[in-house]
Scaffold this active site. Structure first.
Site, PDB file in Angstrom:
ATOM      1  N   GLN A  27      -7.276  -0.946   5.722  1.00 46.81           N
ATOM      2  CA  GLN A  27      -7.927  -1.604   6.856  1.00 46.81           C
ATOM      3  C   GLN A  27      -9.360  -2.025   6.552  1.00 46.81           C
ATOM      4  O   GLN A  27      -9.935  -2.836   7.285  1.00 46.81           O
ATOM      5  CB  GLN A  27      -7.909  -0.682   8.078  1.00 46.81           C
ATOM      6  CG  GLN A  27      -6.534  -0.306   8.579  1.00 46.81           C
ATOM      7  CD  GLN A  27      -5.791  -1.484   9.202  1.00 46.81           C
ATOM      8  OE1 GLN A  27      -6.391  -2.452   9.650  1.00 46.81           O
ATOM      9  NE2 GLN A  27      -4.465  -1.396   9.229  1.00 46.81           N
ATOM     10  N   HIS A  55      -1.418  -8.116   2.892  1.00 50.24           N
ATOM     11  CA  HIS A  55      -1.220  -8.723   4.208  1.00 50.24           C
ATOM     12  C   HIS A  55      -2.166  -8.194   5.280  1.00 50.24           C
ATOM     13  O   HIS A  55      -2.142  -8.653   6.413  1.00 50.24           O
ATOM     14  CB  HIS A  55       0.239  -8.587   4.663  1.00 50.24           C
ATOM     15  CG  HIS A  55       0.645  -7.226   5.135  1.00 50.24           C
ATOM     16  ND1 HIS A  55       0.756  -6.914   6.468  1.00 50.24           N
ATOM     17  CD2 HIS A  55       0.984  -6.118   4.455  1.00 50.24           C
ATOM     18  CE1 HIS A  55       1.164  -5.657   6.588  1.00 50.24           C
ATOM     19  NE2 HIS A  55       1.302  -5.147   5.388  1.00 50.24           N
ATOM     20  N   ALA A  67       0.811  -1.212   0.000  1.00 52.13           N
ATOM     21  CA  ALA A  67       0.000   0.000   0.000  1.00 52.13           C
ATOM     22  C   ALA A  67       0.849   1.268   0.000  1.00 52.13           C
ATOM     23  O   ALA A  67       0.453   2.275  -0.569  1.00 52.13           O
ATOM     24  CB  ALA A  67      -0.940   0.006   1.200  1.00 52.13           C
ATOM     25  N   THR A  68       2.017   1.225   0.636  1.00 52.62           N
ATOM     26  CA  THR A  68       2.863   2.425   0.661  1.00 52.62           C
ATOM     27  C   THR A  68       3.249   2.840  -0.750  1.00 52.62           C
ATOM     28  O   THR A  68       3.151   4.020  -1.114  1.00 52.62           O
ATOM     29  CB  THR A  68       4.126   2.184   1.514  1.00 52.62           C
ATOM     30  OG1 THR A  68       3.734   1.977   2.878  1.00 52.62           O
ATOM     31  CG2 THR A  68       5.067   3.380   1.451  1.00 52.62           C
ATOM     32  N   THR A  97       9.420  -7.006 -12.614  1.00 54.95           N
ATOM     33  CA  THR A  97       8.866  -8.351 -12.759  1.00 54.95           C
ATOM     34  C   THR A  97       7.926  -8.665 -11.591  1.00 54.95           C
ATOM     35  O   THR A  97       8.306  -8.545 -10.426  1.00 54.95           O
ATOM     36  CB  THR A  97       9.992  -9.396 -12.797  1.00 54.95           C
ATOM     37  OG1 THR A  97      10.856  -9.104 -13.896  1.00 54.95           O
ATOM     38  CG2 THR A  97       9.427 -10.803 -12.941  1.00 54.95           C
ATOM     39  N   ASN A 125      -6.216   3.033  10.993  1.00 51.17           N
ATOM     40  CA  ASN A 125      -5.468   1.862  11.446  1.00 51.17           C
ATOM     41  C   ASN A 125      -5.234   1.836  12.951  1.00 51.17           C
ATOM     42  O   ASN A 125      -5.036   0.769  13.523  1.00 51.17           O
ATOM     43  CB  ASN A 125      -4.117   1.783  10.720  1.00 51.17           C
ATOM     44  CG  ASN A 125      -3.291   3.047  10.886  1.00 51.17           C
ATOM     45  OD1 ASN A 125      -3.736   4.134  10.499  1.00 51.17           O
ATOM     46  ND2 ASN A 125      -2.095   2.929  11.448  1.00 51.17           N
ATOM     47  N   CYS A 134       3.775   0.743  12.293  1.00 51.96           N
ATOM     48  CA  CYS A 134       4.705   1.487  11.451  1.00 51.96           C
ATOM     49  C   CYS A 134       5.422   2.596  12.219  1.00 51.96           C
ATOM     50  O   CYS A 134       6.445   3.104  11.778  1.00 51.96           O
ATOM     51  CB  CYS A 134       3.971   2.079  10.256  1.00 51.96           C
ATOM     52  SG  CYS A 134       3.136   0.838   9.257  1.00 51.96           S
ATOM     53  N   SER A 183      -3.573  -3.395   0.647  1.00 49.62           N
ATOM     54  CA  SER A 183      -2.393  -4.207   0.924  1.00 49.62           C
ATOM     55  C   SER A 183      -2.811  -5.633   1.218  1.00 49.62           C
ATOM     56  O   SER A 183      -3.721  -5.867   2.027  1.00 49.62           O
ATOM     57  CB  SER A 183      -1.617  -3.622   2.113  1.00 49.62           C
ATOM     58  OG  SER A 183      -0.387  -4.278   2.291  1.00 49.62           O
TER      59      SER A 183
END
Length: 360
Positions: free
Chosen positions: A168, A187, A72-73, A223, A140, A305, A185
């Protein structure tokens, strides 16, 4: 170890891991192939990527495309910098991936305030000339759900782009309608780390951040990993199929968690909130000591983070809390794989450690 840090990362779904395995094969199987190669092995890998793209796209509104990123960043950086907007407005409680990038582009970025419950005012003033507005779907740290649809409508009315960090909320809540750009994201929705996506509404033009081979429609060279894409896709598909049962499970856990921490003060709105996030505080609590003494419970004092920075939470500050009060808050995150017994046992351990401090 009892895991209650779902906002930092969710456990990898077994189904996602299984989907990844064929693409992690060695030389005895074709799964190692480069998905951008023209031969049969490469075409098979490319087909797996496109299946995953369609699975992830099902999380978003119709009328856009999915661009795979490293997370996401990167997706947020691509949206903010790639939009070429020079004047920005973002909510005061955005993730650092938005706040820091916005300040890089526009040092005078306008911060849209939140109320004491952590909700952005849908009528907040947006300065003239703003080219991009960014408001997250679910915070978050405190779990508040923002009025993104109303803000997107206002943004469109001033001919600006609306970016939503849906990290989220993706796979848990309906996609934010009216957004031009949506970042997610893997994860955070039971997929693997190292991959995310930016949804781009049809007609929105972006400039690439990463140049090279022109992959991902020229927006993100490099890739792709078929394994990561397949895991992300499987996790997204699972969120779609298990959406109702996941939501019911979280609601039951929320009710239990609120009863277990009834003597604590809730941070953020109780109603406008994702109920898989419980952020609470207790006057006089030494959170650093609590974390060190509860070694068998994985929870957080705030955003993963920002852990270790020593700075008070900018989110709790925005709610009007003092730095002292902000440092007495903990965050418990739970979801699909959390059991009732996990919450009960964790609460007992936390309260025992709190009593040793003489707080309760």
């Amino acid at each position: 170890m009892i895991y209650l840090d779902y906002q930092a990362t969710t456990p990898l779904a077994p189904e996602a891991r299984e989907a990844m395995m064929p693409w992690l094969a060695g030389p005895e199987a074709p799964g190692f192939a480069n998905p951008h190669s023209p031969h049969r092995y490469g075409r098979a890998a490319a087909a797996a990527v496109e299946v995953a793209r369609a699975q992830v796209a099902a999380l978003f509104p119709a009328g856009g495309r999915v661009v795979f990123t490293s997370g996401a960043t990167e997706a947020l950086n691509l949206a903010i910098i790639g939009s070429r907007a020079t004047r920005l407005a973002v909510s005061a409680i955005e993730h650092a991936a938005v706040l820091d990038t916005a300040r890089f582009v526009d040092p005078g970025v306008a911060l849209l305030p939140v109320d004491a419950a952590g909700v952005v005012d849908s009528d907040a003033a947006i300065p003239d000339g703003t080219g991009l507005v960014a408001v997250m779907q679910v915070n978050n740290e405190i779990g508040t759900v923002q009025p993104v649809e109303a803000l997107a409508m206002r943004t469109r009315a001033i001919a600006a782009l609306f970016l939503c960090d849906a990290v989220q909320g993706a796979g848990k809540l309906a996609a934010p309608e009216g957004a031009d750009l949506i970042a997610v994201s893997s994860h955070k929705l039971y997929g693997p780390k190292g991959i995310g996506a930016l949804w781009v509404r049809d007609g929105v033009e972006l400039s690439p951040l990463i140049h090279g081979g022109g992959q991902e429609g020229g927006l993100r060279s490099g890739t792709l990993s078929p394994a990561l894409c397949a895991g992300f896709g499987a996790a997204a598909a699972l969120c779609t199929s298990l959406g109702t049962s996941d939501a019911e499970h979280v609601e039951r856990l929320w009710t239990l968690a609120r009863s277990l921490f009834a003597d604590w003060t809730l941070n953020g709105s109780e109603e406008a909130r994702w109920h898989g996030n419980l952020n609470v505080r207790l006057d006089g609590l030494d959170v650093a000591r609590l974390l060190s003494e509860c070694r068998n419970v994985a929870f957080s004092a705030g955003s993963a983070c920002a852990s270790g920075s020593g700075r008070p939470s900018h989110v709790l500050r925005a709610l009007g809390l003092s730095d002292r009060d902000s440092k007495t808050a903990i965050r418990l995150g739970f979801g699909r794989y959390t059991r009732d017994d996990d919450l009960i046992e964790a609460a007992a351990a936390i309260h025992a450690a709190v009593r040793s401090q003489g707080v309760l």
